[in-house]
Scaffold this active site. Structure first.
Site, PDB file in Angstrom:
ATOM      1  CG  ASP A 165     -58.235 -81.473 -99.034  1.00 35.75           C
ATOM      2  OD1 ASP A 165     -58.818 -81.301 -98.242  1.00 35.75           O
ATOM      3  OD2 ASP A 165     -58.026 -80.715 -99.761  1.00 35.75           O
ATOM      4  CB  CYS A 215     -47.866 -79.241 -95.979  1.00 36.69           C
ATOM      5  SG  CYS A 215     -49.673 -80.435 -95.354  1.00 36.69           S
ATOM      6  CB  SER A 250     -52.757 -81.193-104.093  1.00 39.56           C
ATOM      7  OG  SER A 250     -51.908 -80.933-103.453  1.00 39.56           O
TER       8      SER A 250
END
Length: 557
Positions: free
Chosen positions: A78, A192, A468
């Site tokens: 993404d 992440c 996000s």
């Protein structure tokens, strides 16, 4: 065994012959066949290491007396897909992943499955497939990335890099400082490092009971991941022997508990979308009203980046997901402790020995960040079917201001960079929902630009698209119905006053019902942005965000 369909009987001689070509021996046909559903992809840092990871899983399965067969799914990063047409493929990739896993597993009659996901749409895609196929399954994700440190010693992550772009654009940092953040924001393999979508879903997978304790927080580079692999193979064998399947584990109560953790940690808003999709696959009637009820009874105990400077490694050091659940279990009516999980034990048994080791990272019930959860469902005349805000990532609880309207993310980002948005504005990005996008792209670039320019607490953003998990600020997404379906967000005009009230859970435009009805009669549905290929088909079949943005079967009657 289920796999007897392809390996037992004289008529299966051709099947066995083909299987022997893969290296199988006669004695292997008496053992369970296990699908190793991997997602090794070199361009995704969260999946770069999964090739070696998959080899370890296969070794563990063999050691447990079973026969492993590995295959891979596709995936989209993404972060790399952000800000261009690639982001339109992100959410739709979830459906391709689910369909591809279903295809391989059902075509070859496996007895059980170990899934190795990690990043954003890959974890929920595999979870959807597991519920659809419904054979004994254990998840072992690739693990989170460590946080980075700049040359000045500042802790940074991917969110810092995106916000650094806005800070550089507005002259707050130099090009050299931006480069320093870029060089250190993502220091290793793994998902992440903050409470972004990937880590949120891997933590929820642990709470649902499809993954083992520790799955959500143990770092990708931590040797304890290898121990999880061994446990996964051993536990899968027990699940097969006891015939415990994903639909036995993922019940309405399990989803309640997953959202309870989500509220306690202030996870990504994408968890709402994905978990509603899981409920659909499990055949459960679960809606946003039930999510809101969970939010009202669960305190916010833990703030993780982007809501704070803590990262998943800090959560792990402080006791992990089990410690958060153990603390939550002290409050009556929050968790369902006696349900079965992939360990073969109950949630109560899984967390029995857990404890908080750092109360700055994981707060106690007596000292919550807030009495209610870190995600909230908003409704009102702008979102009849609901919208979602990550309330734990903003201190602003009420915002009212005039609309600045953009009909695409690209248009919005250009407008923000050109200074068309000022303090007090409500940025509206519409026609970016599941159907309108198509693909419901994430709005990390606009939110990061706003935050990087120092306007994070002074500008709100509304969209029928997604955010996000790295987004923060006054960001309301998943507005349903979406603009492309004629939702009220399509009827907004420049300067309309919009009110966002987080405490009252309201999202309203200060326009009369009569005026809105007049605008609705005048509204015309725009032409689809994409008419061909996978995205064209997706736009025709996808449902609303409030039902998980799943694909519906066309009605040909």
């Amino acid at each position: 065994m289920r796999s007897d369909m392809i390996k037992k009987g004289f008529d299966k001689a051709p099947h066995r012959s083909l299987l022997k070509a893969t290296g199988l021996k006669d004695e292997d046909f008496d053992k369970p066949f296990i699908a190793i559903c991997n997602s090794f992809i070199e361009i995704i840092p969260g999946h770069k290491h999964l090739n070696e990871f998959g080899k370890l899983v296969k070794e563990a399965v063999r050691a447990a007396g079973m026969v492993p067969f590995e295959f891979n799914t596709i995936g989209v990063d993404d972060g790399i897909a952000m800000g261009h047409i690639g982001m339109r493929y992100s959410l739709p990739s979830r459906e391709i992943i689910a369909d591809s896993v279903e295809t391989v597993v059902n075509a070859h009659w496996f007895d059980g499955m170990i899934c190795i996901p990690n990043c954003d749409k890959i974890t929920p895609g595999m979870m959807m497939a597991a519920l659809r196929i419904n054979i004994p399954t254990v998840f072992v994700s690739g693990g989170p990335m460590a946080a980075g440190k700049t040359s000045k010693g500042e802790v940074v992550d991917l969110s810092s890099v995106f916000e650094g772009v806005g800070a550089y654009q507005s002259g707050k940092i130099s090009e050299e400082e931006l480069k320093d953040i870029e060089d250190h924001g993502c220091p290793s393999c793994g998902s992440c490092s903050g409470m972004f979508t990937a880590n949120s879903m891997n933590c929820l997978c642990e709470v649902l009971g499809l993954a083992l304790p520790g799955n959500g927080s143990i770092l990708a580079i931590d040797p304890r991941r290898e121990e999880l692999i061994k446990q996964a193979a051993e536990k899968l064998k027990i699940l097969i022997e006891r015939d415990i399947k994903p639909r036995d584990i993922v019940t309405e109560e399990a989803i309640d508990d997953a959202f309870a953790l989500d509220m306690a940690m202030g996870g990504s808003t994408n968890t709402v979308l994905h978990t509603l999709a899981l409920a659909q696959e499990a055949g459960l009637d679960y809606d946003m009203n039930r999510i809101d009820a969970v939010s009202r009874r669960v305190p916010h105990l833990c703030k993780v980046s982007p809501a704070s400077n803590w990262h998943m490694e800090d959560i792990d050091r402080a006791g992990g997901i089990s410690a958060i659940l153990k603390e939550m279990s002290r409050k009556e009516g929050v968790l369902h402790l006696d349900r079965i999980t992939a360990t073969g034990q109950t949630l109560r048994e899984n967390i029995a020995e857990a404890e908080i080791k750092d109360k700055e990272v994981i707060h106690s019930l007596e000292n919550p960040h807030s009495e209610e959860g870190g995600l909230r469902i908003l409704k009102g005349n702008l979102a009849k079917d609901g919208a979602v805000i990550k309330s734990g990532a903003t201190e602003v609880k009420r915002f009212e201001g005039p609309c600045v309207i953009f009909n695409s993310q690209d248009e919005a980002l250009a407008g923000i960079m050109l200074g068309k948005v000022k303090k007090g504005d409500v940025v509206v990005i519409r026609y970016e929902g599941p159907r309108g996008g198509p693909g419901m792209p994430e709005m990390l670039a606009p939110t990061s630009a706003i935050a990087g320019m120092g306007l994070g607490a002074e500008v709100a953003l509304l969209t029928d698209g997604r955010f996000s998990g790295a987004s923060r600020g006054i960001s309301v997404g998943h507005i349903s119905p979406e603009a492309a379906a004629g939702g009220m967000i399509a009827l907004l005009e420049q300067g309309d006053i919009v009110c966002i009230d987080v405490e009252e859970r309201l999202l309203e435009v200060r326009v009369s019902d009569e005026e809105l009805e007049k605008r609705k009669k005048e509204w015309k549905r725009p032409e689809p942005k994409v008419k061909t290929g996978w995205l064209g088909r997706y736009a025709q079949m996808v449902t609303s965000a409030n039902t998980g943005a799943v694909l519906k079967i066309p009605n040909f009657d």
